[in-house]
Scaffold this motif. Structure first.
Motif, mmCIF file in Angstrom:
data_model
loop_
_atom_site.group_PDB
_atom_site.id
_atom_site.type_symbol
_atom_site.label_atom_id
_atom_site.label_comp_id
_atom_site.label_asym_id
_atom_site.label_seq_id
_atom_site.Cartn_x
_atom_site.Cartn_y
_atom_site.Cartn_z
ATOM 1 N N SER A 1 5.200 -0.371 -11.632
ATOM 2 C CA SER A 1 5.535 -0.460 -10.209
ATOM 3 C C SER A 1 4.335 -0.110 -9.342
ATOM 4 O O SER A 1 4.145 -0.687 -8.264
ATOM 5 C CB SER A 1 6.706 0.472 -9.888
ATOM 6 N N SER A 2 3.514 0.835 -9.793
ATOM 7 C CA SER A 2 2.317 1.203 -9.038
ATOM 8 C C SER A 2 1.301 0.060 -9.020
ATOM 9 O O SER A 2 0.592 -0.140 -8.027
ATOM 10 C CB SER A 2 1.673 2.456 -9.643
ATOM 11 N N CYS A 3 1.216 -0.684 -10.108
ATOM 12 C CA CYS A 3 0.279 -1.809 -10.191
ATOM 13 C C CYS A 3 0.791 -3.050 -9.471
ATOM 14 O O CYS A 3 0.002 -3.909 -9.051
ATOM 15 C CB CYS A 3 0.020 -2.169 -11.656
ATOM 16 N N TYR A 4 2.099 -3.142 -9.352
ATOM 17 C CA TYR A 4 2.746 -4.346 -8.827
ATOM 18 C C TYR A 4 2.260 -4.700 -7.427
ATOM 19 O O TYR A 4 1.836 -5.822 -7.156
ATOM 20 C CB TYR A 4 4.260 -4.106 -8.854
ATOM 21 N N LEU B 1 1.434 9.163 4.790
ATOM 22 C CA LEU B 1 2.461 10.075 4.303
ATOM 23 C C LEU B 1 3.792 9.811 4.994
ATOM 24 O O LEU B 1 4.853 9.973 4.380
ATOM 25 C CB LEU B 1 2.022 11.530 4.516
ATOM 26 N N SER B 2 3.760 9.411 6.275
ATOM 27 C CA SER B 2 5.010 9.054 6.945
ATOM 28 C C SER B 2 5.636 7.823 6.304
ATOM 29 O O SER B 2 6.865 7.708 6.215
ATOM 30 C CB SER B 2 4.761 8.816 8.442
ATOM 31 N N LEU B 3 4.800 6.903 5.820
ATOM 32 C CA LEU B 3 5.306 5.739 5.081
ATOM 33 C C LEU B 3 5.973 6.170 3.779
ATOM 34 O O LEU B 3 7.004 5.615 3.379
ATOM 35 C CB LEU B 3 4.156 4.780 4.762
ATOM 36 N N VAL B 4 5.381 7.144 3.102
ATOM 37 C CA VAL B 4 5.922 7.621 1.829
ATOM 38 C C VAL B 4 7.293 8.270 2.039
ATOM 39 O O VAL B 4 8.231 8.035 1.266
ATOM 40 C CB VAL B 4 4.951 8.617 1.162
ATOM 41 N N VAL B 5 7.424 9.062 3.093
ATOM 42 C CA VAL B 5 8.720 9.679 3.394
ATOM 43 C C VAL B 5 9.748 8.596 3.737
ATOM 44 O O VAL B 5 10.916 8.672 3.331
ATOM 45 C CB VAL B 5 8.595 10.693 4.545
ATOM 46 N N HIS B 6 9.314 7.580 4.474
ATOM 47 C CA HIS B 6 10.207 6.458 4.764
ATOM 48 C C HIS B 6 10.631 5.768 3.475
ATOM 49 O O HIS B 6 11.799 5.400 3.302
ATOM 50 C CB HIS B 6 9.510 5.455 5.692
ATOM 51 N N GLN B 7 9.686 5.595 2.546
ATOM 52 C CA GLN B 7 10.005 4.979 1.262
ATOM 53 C C GLN B 7 11.044 5.802 0.508
ATOM 54 O O GLN B 7 11.935 5.255 -0.151
ATOM 55 C CB GLN B 7 8.736 4.849 0.417
ATOM 56 N N VAL C 1 4.146 -3.367 4.023
ATOM 57 C CA VAL C 1 3.504 -2.371 4.888
ATOM 58 C C VAL C 1 2.780 -1.326 4.041
ATOM 59 O O VAL C 1 1.659 -0.917 4.354
ATOM 60 C CB VAL C 1 4.540 -1.708 5.818
ATOM 61 N N ALA C 2 3.422 -0.880 2.947
ATOM 62 C CA ALA C 2 2.789 0.115 2.082
ATOM 63 C C ALA C 2 1.502 -0.420 1.476
ATOM 64 O O ALA C 2 0.492 0.293 1.398
ATOM 65 C CB ALA C 2 3.759 0.541 0.981
ATOM 66 N N ALA D 1 0.363 4.333 -5.783
ATOM 67 C CA ALA D 1 0.923 5.253 -6.776
ATOM 68 C C ALA D 1 1.684 6.381 -6.076
ATOM 69 O O ALA D 1 2.753 6.810 -6.522
ATOM 70 C CB ALA D 1 -0.198 5.822 -7.649
ATOM 71 N N LEU D 2 1.124 6.876 -4.968
ATOM 72 C CA LEU D 2 1.811 7.906 -4.200
ATOM 73 C C LEU D 2 3.107 7.360 -3.603
ATOM 74 O O LEU D 2 4.151 8.025 -3.624
ATOM 75 C CB LEU D 2 0.902 8.422 -3.087
ATOM 76 N N ASN D 3 3.054 6.135 -3.099
ATOM 77 C CA ASN D 3 4.254 5.522 -2.536
ATOM 78 C C ASN D 3 5.326 5.329 -3.614
ATOM 79 O O ASN D 3 6.512 5.579 -3.380
ATOM 80 C CB ASN D 3 3.898 4.175 -1.907
#
Length: 373
Positions: free
Chosen positions: A84-87, A180-186, A297-298, A312-314
């Motif tokens: 998923s991180s590579c995708y 980081l706001s994107l990650v929290v949204h994810q 967006v990510a 990877a963080l996302n």
């Protein structure tokens, strides 16, 4: 779960503990390989993940102890997180400018159709109940990952140009407050996605007492809507602001949750089934709207030289949601209908708020679908 209960002498608790342990141990896998993707490209890491999952499923044929199941399941869980991180890195590199949403939606549709086909084949196979049939399912899964490995050989390797340096590394990623706001949204979006397999079927059958086929009908409705409708819907949304579409996606989730709650107050069985299916349709529309846009967006918000680490963080947000969701959602279900659905409405409101926020501070979220500012 069914496979190990049918082919080993282990109890449900033992198998569940092994699979949960494997999932928790796999949490660091995605972030750890982010640097490898940035250095060597996504293709070799993706291929290694496919081989790991093939090995994991092959190991299921021999596993009959909890520690053996944990190791094999860890290979599968870690491989899935790495894939998923590579995708996103691969899709972003291959998509033409302005076409990322269409590619994410198309591939998401194909994936959902794969889920539907795989689920149907497994349901038919499991109905026979023979040990050999269970083994055949595992073998087919292992071979599917070998096939994926072979197919990805034709995919170009996405990696930064020679001479570029991933300056800052993980420190730069973790200091990027906008991302980081994107990650929290994810995380909010992923929690809603896991409700489909964890909370909705149990609620429909065990809490509301609806016929068992209701859960299957909800799953089929979801897979068919996403499989055949997502690419069409995204095509119709060309020119719309991405962040506003994300807000609409969370609104779809919230409306679905409120309909699920309303079904608890409907006395007539047929009407309750209808309300649940209507709620599932609204929920799925939220998934259709948000899925491709969230991925786009990510991916586009990450700099090329650090895209592996960023994504990877996302992806870690999705993995964490997957680890937490079973216990959290089942716990809320045990309290009552209002507890789980109103909590998830709150998650959707938070997700919509975050979507509006990133629409103000994240350039990729300010773009219109199709790449137009």
């Amino acid at each position: 779960m069914l496979y190990f209960l049918a082919t080993t002498s282990l109890t449900l608790v033992q198998v569940g503990a092994a699979l949960t342990t494997a999932g928790l141990l796999a949490l660091p896998a995605g972030p750890l390989v982010g640097g490898l993707v940035d250095r060597y490209g996504a293709k070799p890491v993706l291929q290694a993940a496919n081989l790991a999952q093939a090995l994991g499923f092959a190991g299921y044929l021999l596993a009959d102890q909890t520690w053996q199941i944990t190791i094999c399941a860890w290979l599968n869980s870690a491989g899935r997180a790495v894939s998923s991180s590579c995708y996103g890195v691969t899709v972003t590199a291959l998509a033409a400018p302005g076409q990322s949403e269409r590619w994410f939606s198309l591939l998401g549709s194909v994936r959902n159709l794969g889920y539907a086909l795989g689920g149907l084949l497994c349901a038919v196979a499991v109905s026979f109940g023979a040990h050999g049939v269970y083994a055949a399912i595992v073998v087919v899964n292992a071979l599917s990952y070998v096939t994926a490995f072979v197919l990805t050989r034709a995919v170009p390797n996405s990696r930064p140009e020679a001479g570029q340096d991933a300056a800052g590394g993980w420190g730069r990623v973790l200091r990027d407050r906008r991302y980081l706001s994107l990650v929290v949204h994810q995380l909010c979006f992923a929690i809603s996605l896991f409700a489909l397999n964890i909370a909705i079927p149990v609620y429909a059958v065990d809490v509301l007492g609806l016929p068992g086929w209701t859960a299957g009908a909800i799953f089929v409705l979801n897979t068919l809507m996403v499989g055949f409708g997502q690419d069409i819907v995204v095509g119709r949304l060309i020119g719309r602001v991405r962040s506003r579409v994300l807000v609409a996606g969370h609104a779809g989730f919230a409306a679905g949750y409120l309909l699920f709650l309303a079904a608890d107050h409907v006395a007539a069985l047929a009407l309750a089934v209808g309300v649940m299916l209507l709620g599932a349709g609204s929920y799925t529309f939220g998934e259709i709207l948000g899925g491709p846009i969230t991925s786009t967006v990510a991916a586009e918000s990450a700099p090329d030289i650090l895209r592996g680490r960023y994504l990877a963080l996302n992806q870690l947000a999705v993995t964490v949601a997957g680890a937490v969701a079973p216990a959290a959602l089942s716990g809320l279900l045990s309290i009552g209908a209002a507890a789980i659905w109103l909590t998830l409405v709150g998650v959707s409101i938070l997700g919509a708020t975050l979507a509006a926020t990133i629409g103000r501070v994240v350039p990729a979220a300010q773009c219109r679908i199709g790449g137009v500012r």
